[in-house]
Design a protein around this motif. Structure first.
Motif, PDB file in Angstrom:
ATOM      1  N   UNK A  53     -11.914  21.607  73.510  1.00 15.49           N
ATOM      2  CA  UNK A  53     -13.029  22.303  72.858  1.00 15.49           C
ATOM      3  C   UNK A  53     -13.947  22.947  73.888  1.00 15.49           C
ATOM      4  N   UNK A  54     -14.248  22.213  74.949  1.00 16.06           N
ATOM      5  CA  UNK A  54     -15.145  22.736  75.976  1.00 16.06           C
ATOM      6  C   UNK A  54     -14.511  23.879  76.752  1.00 16.06           C
ATOM      7  N   UNK A  55     -13.209  23.826  77.002  1.00 15.36           N
ATOM      8  CA  UNK A  55     -12.522  24.936  77.669  1.00 15.36           C
ATOM      9  C   UNK A  55     -12.606  26.200  76.823  1.00 15.36           C
ATOM     10  N   UNK A  56     -12.383  26.062  75.524  1.00 10.68           N
ATOM     11  CA  UNK A  56     -12.446  27.226  74.641  1.00 10.68           C
ATOM     12  C   UNK A  56     -13.868  27.771  74.550  1.00 10.68           C
ATOM     13  N   UNK A  57     -14.869  26.895  74.547  1.00  9.10           N
ATOM     14  CA  UNK A  57     -16.258  27.348  74.480  1.00  9.10           C
ATOM     15  C   UNK A  57     -16.627  28.114  75.742  1.00  9.10           C
ATOM     16  N   UNK A  58     -16.249  27.581  76.901  1.00  9.37           N
ATOM     17  CA  UNK A  58     -16.555  28.260  78.161  1.00  9.37           C
ATOM     18  C   UNK A  58     -15.799  29.583  78.278  1.00  9.37           C
ATOM     19  N   UNK A  60     -15.073  31.584  75.899  1.00  8.23           N
ATOM     20  CA  UNK A  60     -15.695  32.581  75.029  1.00  8.23           C
ATOM     21  C   UNK A  60     -17.147  32.849  75.400  1.00  8.23           C
ATOM     22  N   UNK A  61     -17.632  32.232  76.489  1.00  6.54           N
ATOM     23  CA  UNK A  61     -18.979  32.488  76.969  1.00  6.54           C
ATOM     24  C   UNK A  61     -20.052  31.616  76.334  1.00  6.54           C
ATOM     25  N   UNK A  62     -19.670  30.650  75.564  1.00  2.66           N
ATOM     26  CA  UNK A  62     -20.644  29.745  74.944  1.00  2.66           C
ATOM     27  C   UNK A  62     -20.843  28.529  75.831  1.00  2.66           C
ATOM     28  N   UNK A  63     -21.988  27.848  75.697  1.00  2.81           N
ATOM     29  CA  UNK A  63     -22.177  26.626  76.477  1.00  2.81           C
ATOM     30  C   UNK A  63     -21.302  25.495  75.935  1.00  2.81           C
ATOM     31  N   UNK A  64     -21.075  24.511  76.781  1.00  2.00           N
ATOM     32  CA  UNK A  64     -20.283  23.352  76.354  1.00  2.00           C
ATOM     33  C   UNK A  64     -21.043  22.621  75.257  1.00  2.00           C
ATOM     34  N   UNK A  65     -20.378  22.328  74.169  1.00  2.00           N
ATOM     35  CA  UNK A  65     -21.037  21.732  73.013  1.00  2.00           C
ATOM     36  C   UNK A  65     -20.876  20.213  72.937  1.00  2.00           C
ATOM     37  N   UNK A  66     -19.768  19.726  73.406  1.00  2.00           N
ATOM     38  CA  UNK A  66     -19.421  18.338  73.157  1.00  2.00           C
ATOM     39  C   UNK A  66     -19.494  17.520  74.444  1.00  2.00           C
ATOM     40  N   UNK A  67     -20.121  16.349  74.396  1.00  2.00           N
ATOM     41  CA  UNK A  67     -20.168  15.513  75.608  1.00  2.00           C
ATOM     42  C   UNK A  67     -18.855  14.786  75.826  1.00  2.00           C
ATOM     43  N   UNK A  68     -18.497  14.631  77.073  1.00  2.00           N
ATOM     44  CA  UNK A  68     -17.291  13.913  77.436  1.00  2.00           C
ATOM     45  C   UNK A  68     -17.611  12.436  77.593  1.00  2.00           C
ATOM     46  N   UNK A  69     -16.633  11.620  77.507  1.00  2.00           N
ATOM     47  CA  UNK A  69     -16.814  10.176  77.710  1.00  2.00           C
ATOM     48  C   UNK A  69     -17.152   9.896  79.173  1.00  2.00           C
ATOM     49  N   UNK A  70     -16.561  10.653  80.075  1.00  2.00           N
ATOM     50  CA  UNK A  70     -16.657  10.351  81.484  1.00  2.00           C
ATOM     51  C   UNK A  70     -17.753  11.131  82.205  1.00  2.00           C
ATOM     52  N   UNK A  71     -18.468  12.013  81.549  1.00  2.00           N
ATOM     53  CA  UNK A  71     -19.543  12.777  82.209  1.00  2.00           C
ATOM     54  C   UNK A  71     -20.882  12.167  81.925  1.00  2.00           C
TER      55      UNK A  71
END
Length: 71
Positions: A53-58, A60-71
């Motif tokens: 999801x975060x790869x697709x958001x980045x 398309x120029x959108x900010x990362x929406x979903x938090x990762x477990x490891x970040x």
């Protein structure tokens, strides 16, 4: 009319299926399998979907929406 022919192996299997909860014992193998299939696999699938999801958001120029477990 003839009666039903009883197979002892099928009867043992049916009895085992009906009483498995009563005779279940927690062993190392059962606990390990429970942890793997109950925690590790769902968390890994969640993390893989969040990364996608975060790869697709980045892309398309959108900010990362979903938090990762490891970040």
């Amino acid at each position: 009319m003839g009666g039903l022919k009883v197979d002892p192996a099928i009867e043992r299997w049916g009895s085992m299926r009906e009483t498995s909860a009563r005779h279940f014992k927690v062993t190392r193998t059962a606990a390990r399998n429970g942890l793997i299939w109950g925690l590790v696999v769902p968390l890994a699938l969640y993390e893989l979907s969040i990364v996608e999801f975060n790869k697709r958001a980045e892309a398309s120029g959108q900010p990362r929406k979903y938090p990762s477990i490891f970040n």
